[in-house]
Design an enzyme around this catalytic site. Structure first.
Site, mmCIF file in Angstrom:
data_model
loop_
_atom_site.group_PDB
_atom_site.id
_atom_site.type_symbol
_atom_site.label_atom_id
_atom_site.label_comp_id
_atom_site.label_asym_id
_atom_site.label_seq_id
_atom_site.Cartn_x
_atom_site.Cartn_y
_atom_site.Cartn_z
ATOM 1 N N ARG A 113 5.904 -6.972 -8.665
ATOM 2 C CA ARG A 113 5.794 -6.903 -10.127
ATOM 3 C C ARG A 113 6.986 -6.221 -10.793
ATOM 4 N NH1 ARG A 113 0.702 -6.811 -7.937
ATOM 5 N NH2 ARG A 113 -0.697 -8.251 -8.991
ATOM 6 N N HIS A 138 6.250 -12.001 -8.763
ATOM 7 C CA HIS A 138 6.790 -12.935 -7.769
ATOM 8 C C HIS A 138 7.792 -13.941 -8.359
ATOM 9 C CE1 HIS A 138 4.235 -11.028 -4.997
ATOM 10 N NE2 HIS A 138 3.145 -11.748 -5.133
ATOM 11 N N HIS A 212 5.039 -14.891 1.673
ATOM 12 C CA HIS A 212 3.691 -14.523 1.236
ATOM 13 C C HIS A 212 2.610 -15.195 2.089
ATOM 14 C CE1 HIS A 212 0.577 -13.287 -1.564
ATOM 15 N NE2 HIS A 212 1.470 -12.732 -2.360
ATOM 16 N N ASP A 284 -3.943 -3.417 -2.124
ATOM 17 C CA ASP A 284 -2.936 -4.285 -2.738
ATOM 18 C C ASP A 284 -1.813 -3.346 -3.194
ATOM 19 O OD1 ASP A 284 -1.539 -6.306 -3.910
ATOM 20 O OD2 ASP A 284 -3.033 -6.784 -5.448
ATOM 21 N N GLU A 349 3.744 -8.258 3.038
ATOM 22 C CA GLU A 349 4.957 -8.752 2.382
ATOM 23 C C GLU A 349 6.031 -7.677 2.472
ATOM 24 O OE1 GLU A 349 3.431 -9.771 -1.666
ATOM 25 O OE2 GLU A 349 1.554 -9.698 -0.559
HETATM 26 C C1 BGC Z 1 0.004 -9.176 -5.076
HETATM 27 C C2 BGC Z 1 -1.414 -9.412 -5.510
HETATM 28 C C3 BGC Z 1 -1.536 -10.831 -5.968
HETATM 29 C C4 BGC Z 1 -1.140 -11.718 -4.826
HETATM 30 C C5 BGC Z 1 -1.215 -13.170 -5.168
HETATM 31 C C6 BGC Z 1 0.290 -10.112 -3.948
HETATM 32 O O1 BGC Z 1 1.594 -9.932 -3.511
HETATM 33 O O2 BGC Z 1 0.234 -7.863 -4.713
HETATM 34 O O3 BGC Z 1 -1.784 -8.524 -6.549
HETATM 35 O O4 BGC Z 1 -2.832 -11.119 -6.385
HETATM 36 O O5 BGC Z 1 0.154 -11.420 -4.419
HETATM 37 O O6 BGC Z 1 -0.709 -13.436 -6.388
#
Ligand code: BGC
Length: 385
Positions: A113, A138, A212, A284, A349
């Site tokens: 983010r 992302h 991812h 998360d 990740e």
């Molecule tokens: C994020 C999550 C998100 C997910 C899919 C992850 O990398 O940290 O918050 O929901 O990606 O979008």
């Protein structure tokens, strides 16, 4: 069959192999006989998408689509030697285009983010499209997960591989500078999938690339991942606010549900009464890896799935890893067919910390002309009996 015929049949086979791999000549194809190419459909814009199947000498198999450089499936053996798919994915392109949450995809330019969809480079403010509340997540609404990459298969003594290239135009998703990106996957014969990332720019910009994949080592993507035993080599996390943006502090994991320094089942403490867990709906978060020297490759995480015996080690040169427990998977159909239920996959990740461009105390993610962004992560597959 006469010698000539055998030779002809052999040559015809090679020519077919050349066609299948997409390589120009039979000789080239022979060199990459452990990579097969097939059509994977067409994007809504009409671009043709291919899928490459890499098979190592032990029969492990990775299927990678040129759309998003996505790992669509990954087969590894359990303790009885039985191969099964251990990542969430779809066998056709349509669901990927309907906005699934980054299953198996390459993420860029900025993984994780960025607060307020804003970055500042050399005093200049860049506004990026927001796609996660007020954040840019992302890489924005059309990140590297939603573009078609150029692919070149190869094979060397370590195993079959696929080199992907994408050139992101200056200003794409609001980021400055044309960014030329190469990502190389190799399914190594020592049962590891290595991912090497490289990027260069023609203007100062930021880069934070990752993959991812959602793993489920049971081999059954319908089973929750809560019994997997997780170890993360980190004394601290970057705690977040309600936007899931780091506060800028580093928080010691001691005595919290975030202490994974000893192998612990993912499900053991995920429902604990903890502010950070509540903010994110489970795990998360970015763990600050115990890296003796910046850029040194370390074992970041290890996961063991007790029933199948499958293990996954994540090695990286990155300073952080986002452990995401699939909290937002909700079992709703992604437009077509297959559904993925709550917490049936976890992501590890590898990355620089979230929102680094806006966090003066975090390691920098800036990339300048003349510099080469280089990073790598290795997923090592094994079994414990
Ligand atoms: C994020 C999550 C998100 C997910 C899919 C992850 O990398 O940290 O918050 O929901 O990606 O979008």
């Amino acid at each position: 069959m006469s010698g000539t015929l055998v030779l002809r049949a052999g040559l015809a086979g090679l020519a077919l192999a050349a066609l299948a791999t997409g390589l120009a000549t039979p000789a080239e194809a022979a060199k990459v006989s452990h990579v097969k190419k097939a059509p994977f459909g067409t994007t809504v814009k009409g671009e043709k998408v291919q899928i490459y199947t890499l098979t190592n000498k032990n029969g492990l198999e990775a299927r990678i689509a040129t759309y998003g450089g996505t790992i669509v499936s990954l087969k590894t053996p359990d303790k009885a030697g039985k191969l099964a798919n251990i990542v969430l994915g779809f066998d056709r392109i349509e669901p990927y285009q309907k906005g699934v949450p980054y299953f198996g995809a390459l993420i860029g330019r900025y993984g994780n983010r960025l607060a307020n969809g804003t970055i500042v480079i050399d005093g200049q403010t860049y506004k990026l499209p927001q796609n996660d509340g007020t954040n840019t997540l992302h890489g924005g609404p059309k990140g590297f997960d939603k573009v078609v990459w150029q692919a070149k298969p190869y094979e060397d003594k370590n195993g079959p591989g696929l080199k992907l290239t994408y050139v992101s135009a200056d200003g794409e998703m609001g980021f400055p500078g044309a960014l030329t990106v190469h990502v190389t996957y190799q399914l190594r014969n020592d049962n590891a999938l290595s991912i090497d990332y490289e990027a260069t720019t023609d203007k100062p910009t930021v880069a934070n690339l990752t993959n991812h994949s959602y793993f489920n080592l049971t081999g059954d993507t319908d089973t929750p991942i809560l019994d997997h035993l997780m170890t993360i080599n980190a004394d601290k996390i970057t705690p977040v606010d309600k936007r899931l943006i780091p506060t800028g502090d580093l928080k010691d994991v001691t005595g919290t549900p975030f202490d994974f320094r000893k192998a612990t089942a993912i499900g053991d403490r995920i429902g604990a009464d903890d502010e950070q867990l509540k903010l994110a709906g489970g795990y998360d978060h970015n763990w600050v890896l115990n890296q003796p020297k910046p850029g040194e490759e370390i074992l970041a995480a290890k996961v063991v799935e007790p029933k199948s015996g499958r293990t996954l080690e994540v090695r990286t040169v990155e300073p952080g890893v986002q452990f995401y427990a699939g909290n937002f998977l909700d079992g709703k159909p992604a437009g077509v067919g297959t559904v993925f239920k709550h917490r049936t996959g976890f992501c590890l990740e590898t990355q620089h910390y979230p929102d680094s461009p806006n966090q003066p105390n975090f390691p920098s993610t800036e990339l300048r002309p003349g510099q080469v962004y280089k990073t790598h992560t290795v997923f090592v597959f094994g079994v414990e009996k």
